[in-house]
Design an enzyme around this catalytic site. Structure first.
Site, PDB file in Angstrom:
ATOM      1  N   ASN A 121       8.358  -2.826  -0.392  1.00  0.00           N
ATOM      2  CA  ASN A 121       7.454  -3.883  -0.840  1.00  0.00           C
ATOM      3  C   ASN A 121       8.230  -4.902  -1.674  1.00  0.00           C
ATOM      4  O   ASN A 121       9.232  -4.560  -2.296  1.00  0.00           O
ATOM      5  CB  ASN A 121       6.383  -3.284  -1.758  1.00  0.00           C
ATOM      6  N   ALA A 154       1.106   5.244   4.356  1.00  0.00           N
ATOM      7  CA  ALA A 154       1.073   6.709   4.335  1.00  0.00           C
ATOM      8  C   ALA A 154       0.947   7.173   2.895  1.00  0.00           C
ATOM      9  O   ALA A 154       1.311   6.446   1.962  1.00  0.00           O
ATOM     10  CB  ALA A 154       2.338   7.269   4.964  1.00  0.00           C
ATOM     11  N   LYS A 208       3.988 -11.329   3.458  1.00  0.00           N
ATOM     12  CA  LYS A 208       3.574 -10.017   2.919  1.00  0.00           C
ATOM     13  C   LYS A 208       3.598 -10.063   1.384  1.00  0.00           C
ATOM     14  O   LYS A 208       2.729  -9.501   0.724  1.00  0.00           O
ATOM     15  CB  LYS A 208       4.506  -8.927   3.467  1.00  0.00           C
ATOM     16  N   ASN A 212       0.648  -9.060  -1.248  1.00  0.00           N
ATOM     17  CA  ASN A 212       0.830  -8.095  -2.344  1.00  0.00           C
ATOM     18  C   ASN A 212       0.582  -8.735  -3.716  1.00  0.00           C
ATOM     19  O   ASN A 212       0.026  -8.085  -4.604  1.00  0.00           O
ATOM     20  CB  ASN A 212       2.236  -7.475  -2.305  1.00  0.00           C
ATOM     21  N   ASN A 216      -2.195  -6.390  -5.254  1.00  0.00           N
ATOM     22  CA  ASN A 216      -1.673  -5.233  -6.012  1.00  0.00           C
ATOM     23  C   ASN A 216      -1.974  -5.269  -7.511  1.00  0.00           C
ATOM     24  O   ASN A 216      -2.562  -4.320  -8.041  1.00  0.00           O
ATOM     25  CB  ASN A 216      -0.181  -5.057  -5.749  1.00  0.00           C
ATOM     26  N   SER A 278      -0.557   0.285  -3.697  1.00  0.00           N
ATOM     27  CA  SER A 278       0.583   1.051  -4.229  1.00  0.00           C
ATOM     28  C   SER A 278       0.712   0.832  -5.739  1.00  0.00           C
ATOM     29  O   SER A 278       1.054   1.756  -6.483  1.00  0.00           O
ATOM     30  CB  SER A 278       1.870   0.660  -3.510  1.00  0.00           C
TER      31      SER A 278
HETATM   32  O1  KPL Z   1       0.933  -3.222   0.823  1.00  0.00           O
HETATM   33  C1  KPL Z   1      -0.032  -2.925   0.162  1.00  0.00           C
HETATM   34  C2  KPL Z   1       0.206  -2.085  -1.034  1.00  0.00           C
HETATM   35  O2  KPL Z   1      -0.686  -1.366  -1.454  1.00  0.00           O
HETATM   36  O3  KPL Z   1       1.326  -2.145  -1.553  1.00  0.00           O
HETATM   37  C3  KPL Z   1      -1.390  -3.455   0.525  1.00  0.00           C
HETATM   38  C4  KPL Z   1      -1.253  -4.426   1.676  1.00  0.00           C
HETATM   39  C5  KPL Z   1      -2.022  -4.140  -0.648  1.00  0.00           C
HETATM   40  C6  KPL Z   1      -2.316  -2.358   1.040  1.00  0.00           C
HETATM   41  O4  KPL Z   1      -2.759  -1.503   0.054  1.00  0.00           O
END
Ligand code: KPL
Length: 330
Positions: A121, A154, A208, A212, A216, A278
């Site tokens: 991420n 996951a 992405k 996030n 997040n 996350s």
């Molecule tokens: O990538 C994600 C994360 O939780 O880090 C999202 C897209 C927000 C999905 O939960």
């Protein structure tokens, strides 16, 4: 099953988190493991918890569980250097803030025709790894660097068991140096479902990153599932986060459409409504978060421009405060 005769070398996955184990499982189904071509490099602490013949457990989206063998390597072992000399592809799946420090000691032992693929991420580690490759030795400067971003998800149910919770797309593209060996690229493309090879991976990463940035920290601060961010009360803050990201991305040479990004964020909130992000999970378990590589990256990239990022900055500060609180109380 891929023909390993055509694959000149081995694949190592660095990091046995949920995504590391997921990618391991997906590659393992493509590789004849008797040829021992796939390895999982783990921390010394994790290695100590394992058996000599460690099994990984994988539960698919439809609830079917399978156990399969996994060859673990202790990152602190004396044999690591010999193992690395055979590796042609390292897929780095550690947390964003661990990438540079985990990779640095390995670089000098990788073959010059090897390739590194980062999958985490946030953004920022790609610049650190690029500068490590350029500064370590002329040999390392020949190692190719690809970046990937995934919407697969996951959950780790124990140290060596995961459950897949989402099956979105993955984008992969070359960032620096020579392209990945063709047979390895074919294998990775076959193994990871919905993989798109792009020649503009930085745009995919910014897309992405913006998602996030919007989801997040808010879910971590509000202690809620992603779906709750669909409520009206969050929409102006989400719009302001996206607007700052779009401006900074533009200064970085990446064009994102604010309206399209707003739709993308709303779609991800809807598709992952029941998930805990996350960062929510990191805060809930009092772990270090990836805030510096998510909203913090936007703030950092804005510094060399005249763009103001007060909304992302405030979120970085709030998450830092939460982390400081539990760090001080542990
Ligand atoms: O990538 C994600 C994360 O939780 O880090 C999202 C897209 C927000 C999905 O939960």
């Amino acid at each position: 099953m891929a023909n390993m005769q055509g694959i000149n070398g081995q694949i190592a996955i660095l990091g046995a988190g949920a995504i590391g184990q997921l990618i391991h499982q997906q590659l393992a189904t493509q590789i004849n493991t008797t040829q021992a071509a796939l390895k999982l490099i783990v921390s010394h602490e994790r290695f100590e918890q394992a058996n000599t013949n460690q099994q990984l457990s994988f539960t698919s989206l439809d609830g079917n569980s399978t156990n399969y063998h996994c060859q673990l390597i202790d990152i602190a072992s004396n044999t690591l250097m010999q193992e690395l000399a055979k590796v042609k592809l390292v897929i780095v799946c550690v947390k964003a803030y661990q990438v540079a420090s985990a990779l640095k000691p390995l670089l000098a032992h990788l073959p010059i025709d090897s390739h590194i693929m980062l999958l985490h991420n946030g953004m920022g580690p790609h610049l650190e790894v690029q500068s490590l490759l350029n500064s370590s030795s002329t040999l390392s400067a020949n190692i190719g660097l690809s970046l990937a971003t995934t919407s697969q998800a996951a959950l780790k149910t124990n140290a060596f068991a995961i459950k897949q919770t989402g099956n979105g797309a993955t984008s992969l593209g070359l960032f620096a140096g020579p392209q990945m060996d063709g047979s390895l690229l074919t294998l990775v493309s076959r193994a990871i479902p919905n993989l798109m090879i792009t020649d503009n991976i930085v745009t995919a990463l910014w897309t992405k990153l913006t998602i996030n940035c919007a989801i997040n920290p808010l879910t971590a601060i509000e202690q809620c599932q992603n779906g709750q961010l669909a409520a009206k009360q969050y929409q102006s803050q989400i719009a302001a986060i996206i607007d700052e990201c779009v401006q900074v991305a533009r200064a970085d040479g990446v064009t994102l459409d604010a309206q399209q990004m707003t739709k993308n964020v709303a779609k991800v909130i809807e598709l992952t409504a029941a998930n805990y992000s996350s960062m929510h999970q990191d805060i809930a378990h009092q772990r270090q978060t990836e805030i510096d590589q998510i909203n913090g990256y936007v703030v950092m990239r804005a510094r060399s421009t005249d763009i103001n990022t007060p909304v992302n900055q405030a979120l970085v500060e709030q998450i830092h405060q939460l982390q400081a609180y539990y760090n001080a109380h542990n």
